[in-house]
Design a protein around this motif. Structure first.
Motif, PDB file in Angstrom:
ATOM      1  N   GLY A   1       0.797  -1.217   0.000  1.00 47.02           N
ATOM      2  CA  GLY A   1       0.000   0.000   0.000  1.00 47.02           C
ATOM      3  C   GLY A   1       0.831   1.269   0.000  1.00 47.02           C
ATOM      4  O   GLY A   1       1.949   1.305   0.495  1.00 47.02           O
ATOM      5  N   VAL A   2       0.279   2.317  -0.592  1.00 46.12           N
ATOM      6  CA  VAL A   2       0.889   3.643  -0.558  1.00 46.12           C
ATOM      7  C   VAL A   2      -0.110   4.617   0.053  1.00 46.12           C
ATOM      8  O   VAL A   2      -1.315   4.392   0.037  1.00 46.12           O
ATOM      9  N   ILE A   3       0.420   5.712   0.586  1.00 41.73           N
ATOM     10  CA  ILE A   3      -0.417   6.688   1.289  1.00 41.73           C
ATOM     11  C   ILE A   3      -0.120   8.070   0.741  1.00 41.73           C
ATOM     12  O   ILE A   3       1.042   8.432   0.520  1.00 41.73           O
ATOM     13  N   ARG A   4      -1.175   8.862   0.542  1.00 43.91           N
ATOM     14  CA  ARG A   4      -1.022  10.250   0.092  1.00 43.91           C
ATOM     15  C   ARG A   4      -0.802  11.149   1.291  1.00 43.91           C
ATOM     16  O   ARG A   4      -1.521  11.079   2.274  1.00 43.91           O
ATOM     17  N   THR A   5       0.212  12.012   1.211  1.00 44.45           N
ATOM     18  CA  THR A   5       0.508  12.951   2.288  1.00 44.45           C
ATOM     19  C   THR A   5       0.542  14.369   1.728  1.00 44.45           C
ATOM     20  O   THR A   5       0.470  14.570   0.515  1.00 44.45           O
ATOM     21  N   THR A   6       0.702  15.341   2.611  1.00 44.42           N
ATOM     22  CA  THR A   6       0.813  16.730   2.186  1.00 44.42           C
ATOM     23  C   THR A   6       2.263  17.189   2.144  1.00 44.42           C
ATOM     24  O   THR A   6       2.530  18.328   1.794  1.00 44.42           O
ATOM     25  N   GLN A   7       3.204  16.331   2.492  1.00 43.62           N
ATOM     26  CA  GLN A   7       4.625  16.699   2.471  1.00 43.62           C
ATOM     27  C   GLN A   7       5.068  16.907   1.028  1.00 43.62           C
ATOM     28  O   GLN A   7       4.775  16.102   0.155  1.00 43.62           O
ATOM     29  N   SER A   8       5.821  17.961   0.776  1.00 43.13           N
ATOM     30  CA  SER A   8       6.197  18.290  -0.597  1.00 43.13           C
ATOM     31  C   SER A   8       7.099  17.232  -1.235  1.00 43.13           C
ATOM     32  O   SER A   8       6.973  16.931  -2.403  1.00 43.13           O
ATOM     33  N   GLY A   9       7.978  16.625  -0.490  1.00 38.26           N
ATOM     34  CA  GLY A   9       8.862  15.620  -1.061  1.00 38.26           C
ATOM     35  C   GLY A   9       8.277  14.222  -1.051  1.00 38.26           C
ATOM     36  O   GLY A   9       8.783  13.321  -1.703  1.00 38.26           O
ATOM     37  N   TYR A  10       7.207  14.033  -0.289  1.00 36.41           N
ATOM     38  CA  TYR A  10       6.623  12.698  -0.108  1.00 36.41           C
ATOM     39  C   TYR A  10       5.126  12.716  -0.411  1.00 36.41           C
ATOM     40  O   TYR A  10       4.312  12.322   0.401  1.00 36.41           O
ATOM     41  N   ARG A  11       4.717  13.162  -1.576  1.00 33.58           N
ATOM     42  CA  ARG A  11       3.282  13.230  -1.906  1.00 33.58           C
ATOM     43  C   ARG A  11       2.624  11.858  -1.828  1.00 33.58           C
ATOM     44  O   ARG A  11       1.564  11.710  -1.256  1.00 33.58           O
ATOM     45  N   ILE A  12       3.242  10.865  -2.434  1.00 34.94           N
ATOM     46  CA  ILE A  12       2.766   9.492  -2.339  1.00 34.94           C
ATOM     47  C   ILE A  12       3.917   8.694  -1.751  1.00 34.94           C
ATOM     48  O   ILE A  12       4.999   8.648  -2.314  1.00 34.94           O
ATOM     49  N   THR A  13       3.674   8.076  -0.599  1.00 32.18           N
ATOM     50  CA  THR A  13       4.753   7.435   0.132  1.00 32.18           C
ATOM     51  C   THR A  13       4.383   6.029   0.574  1.00 32.18           C
ATOM     52  O   THR A  13       3.212   5.696   0.657  1.00 32.18           O
ATOM     53  N   THR A  14       5.372   5.244   0.856  1.00 30.23           N
ATOM     54  CA  THR A  14       5.157   3.903   1.380  1.00 30.23           C
ATOM     55  C   THR A  14       5.110   3.964   2.897  1.00 30.23           C
ATOM     56  O   THR A  14       5.430   4.986   3.509  1.00 30.23           O
ATOM     57  N   PHE A  15       4.738   2.870   3.510  1.00 26.61           N
ATOM     58  CA  PHE A  15       4.632   2.808   4.964  1.00 26.61           C
ATOM     59  C   PHE A  15       5.976   3.100   5.637  1.00 26.61           C
ATOM     60  O   PHE A  15       6.035   3.767   6.657  1.00 26.61           O
ATOM     61  N   GLU A  16       7.060   2.606   5.056  1.00 20.30           N
ATOM     62  CA  GLU A  16       8.369   2.757   5.654  1.00 20.30           C
ATOM     63  C   GLU A  16       8.837   4.211   5.705  1.00 20.30           C
ATOM     64  O   GLU A  16       9.673   4.576   6.515  1.00 20.30           O
ATOM     65  N   GLN A  17       8.306   5.079   4.849  1.00 16.24           N
ATOM     66  CA  GLN A  17       8.717   6.478   4.804  1.00 16.24           C
ATOM     67  C   GLN A  17       7.873   7.383   5.693  1.00 16.24           C
ATOM     68  O   GLN A  17       8.171   8.563   5.803  1.00 16.24           O
ATOM     69  N   LEU A  18       6.851   6.861   6.331  1.00 18.80           N
ATOM     70  CA  LEU A  18       5.980   7.680   7.172  1.00 18.80           C
ATOM     71  C   LEU A  18       6.692   8.100   8.453  1.00 18.80           C
ATOM     72  O   LEU A  18       7.509   7.364   8.995  1.00 18.80           O
ATOM     73  N   MET A  19       6.338   9.286   8.942  1.00 18.98           N
ATOM     74  CA  MET A  19       6.876   9.805  10.200  1.00 18.98           C
ATOM     75  C   MET A  19       5.734  10.384  11.020  1.00 18.98           C
ATOM     76  O   MET A  19       4.730  10.848  10.472  1.00 18.98           O
ATOM     77  N   VAL A  20       5.906  10.369  12.333  1.00 21.51           N
ATOM     78  CA  VAL A  20       4.908  10.973  13.217  1.00 21.51           C
ATOM     79  C   VAL A  20       4.842  12.464  12.913  1.00 21.51           C
ATOM     80  O   VAL A  20       5.858  13.130  12.745  1.00 21.51           O
ATOM     81  N   GLY A  21       3.624  12.984  12.815  1.00 20.90           N
ATOM     82  CA  GLY A  21       3.413  14.386  12.513  1.00 20.90           C
ATOM     83  C   GLY A  21       3.044  14.644  11.070  1.00 20.90           C
ATOM     84  O   GLY A  21       2.548  15.723  10.746  1.00 20.90           O
ATOM     85  N   MET A  22       3.291  13.681  10.187  1.00 26.10           N
ATOM     86  CA  MET A  22       2.885  13.846   8.787  1.00 26.10           C
ATOM     87  C   MET A  22       1.369  13.909   8.705  1.00 26.10           C
ATOM     88  O   MET A  22       0.666  13.286   9.486  1.00 26.10           O
ATOM     89  N   PHE A  23       0.881  14.642   7.744  1.00 20.90           N
ATOM     90  CA  PHE A  23      -0.557  14.762   7.514  1.00 20.90           C
ATOM     91  C   PHE A  23      -0.909  13.917   6.306  1.00 20.90           C
ATOM     92  O   PHE A  23      -0.352  14.115   5.230  1.00 20.90           O
ATOM     93  N   ILE A  24      -1.805  12.946   6.486  1.00 24.92           N
ATOM     94  CA  ILE A  24      -2.213  12.075   5.388  1.00 24.92           C
ATOM     95  C   ILE A  24      -3.556  12.526   4.843  1.00 24.92           C
ATOM     96  O   ILE A  24      -4.347  13.148   5.543  1.00 24.92           O
ATOM     97  N   GLN A  25      -3.794  12.195   3.575  1.00 28.06           N
ATOM     98  CA  GLN A  25      -5.034  12.613   2.912  1.00 28.06           C
ATOM     99  C   GLN A  25      -5.731  11.419   2.277  1.00 28.06           C
ATOM    100  O   GLN A  25      -5.085  10.579   1.651  1.00 28.06           O
ATOM    101  N   ASN A  26      -7.034  11.371   2.445  1.00 29.15           N
ATOM    102  CA  ASN A  26      -7.911  10.433   1.736  1.00 29.15           C
ATOM    103  C   ASN A  26      -7.465   8.983   1.810  1.00 29.15           C
ATOM    104  O   ASN A  26      -7.349   8.285   0.814  1.00 29.15           O
ATOM    105  N   VAL A  27      -7.225   8.499   3.025  1.00 25.23           N
ATOM    106  CA  VAL A  27      -6.916   7.097   3.237  1.00 25.23           C
ATOM    107  C   VAL A  27      -8.235   6.369   3.433  1.00 25.23           C
ATOM    108  O   VAL A  27      -9.072   6.773   4.234  1.00 25.23           O
ATOM    109  N   ARG A  28      -8.437   5.281   2.699  1.00 27.15           N
ATOM    110  CA  ARG A  28      -9.690   4.519   2.766  1.00 27.15           C
ATOM    111  C   ARG A  28      -9.632   3.591   3.977  1.00 27.15           C
ATOM    112  O   ARG A  28      -8.745   2.756   4.084  1.00 27.15           O
ATOM    113  N   VAL A  29     -10.602   3.734   4.897  1.00 27.03           N
ATOM    114  CA  VAL A  29     -10.671   2.901   6.093  1.00 27.03           C
ATOM    115  C   VAL A  29     -12.066   2.318   6.225  1.00 27.03           C
ATOM    116  O   VAL A  29     -13.030   2.808   5.662  1.00 27.03           O
TER     117      VAL A  29
END
Length: 98
Positions: free
Chosen positions: A69-97
């Motif tokens: 799975g990949v996740i959409r974030t608001t970080q400029s360098g990490y618009r679409i990121t994998t789980f391993e690249q996530l950090m606490v404090g990142m803002f994610i967008q439109n994750v299907r739950v």
């Protein structure tokens, strides 16, 4: 005779409306899928889950991220990121739950 005919027609229309509206208001638990946006407050790397503080409601929601799975974030360098690249404090967008 006309009154009886009108009463039977009215009863028939009401019965059809009631039968049709019951399926509209019925909700199944399986169809509660929705989109989630918010800030990551916790990451569990072993279980591949993130806890997200939902934007708007402030509720904490735990999200399981599949291995591919990949996740959409608001970080400029990490618009679409994998789980391993996530950090606490990142803002994610439109994750299907669910």
């Amino acid at each position: 005779m006309k009154r009886l005919h009108k009463a039977i027609m009215s009863f028939g229309i009401v019965a059809v409306l009631v039968a049709g509206s019951s399926s509209v208001f019925a909700r199944s638990e399986a169809s509660r899928e929705r989109l989630l946006s918010g800030a990551i407050v916790r990451i569990d790397r072993d279980a591949r889950t993130i806890t997200v503080r939902e934007q708007g409601t402030g509720r904490d929601v735990q999200v399981a991220v599949p291995a591919d799975g990949v996740i959409r974030t608001t970080q400029s360098g990490y618009r679409i990121t994998t789980f391993e690249q996530l950090m606490v404090g990142m803002f994610i967008q439109n994750v299907r739950v669910r």
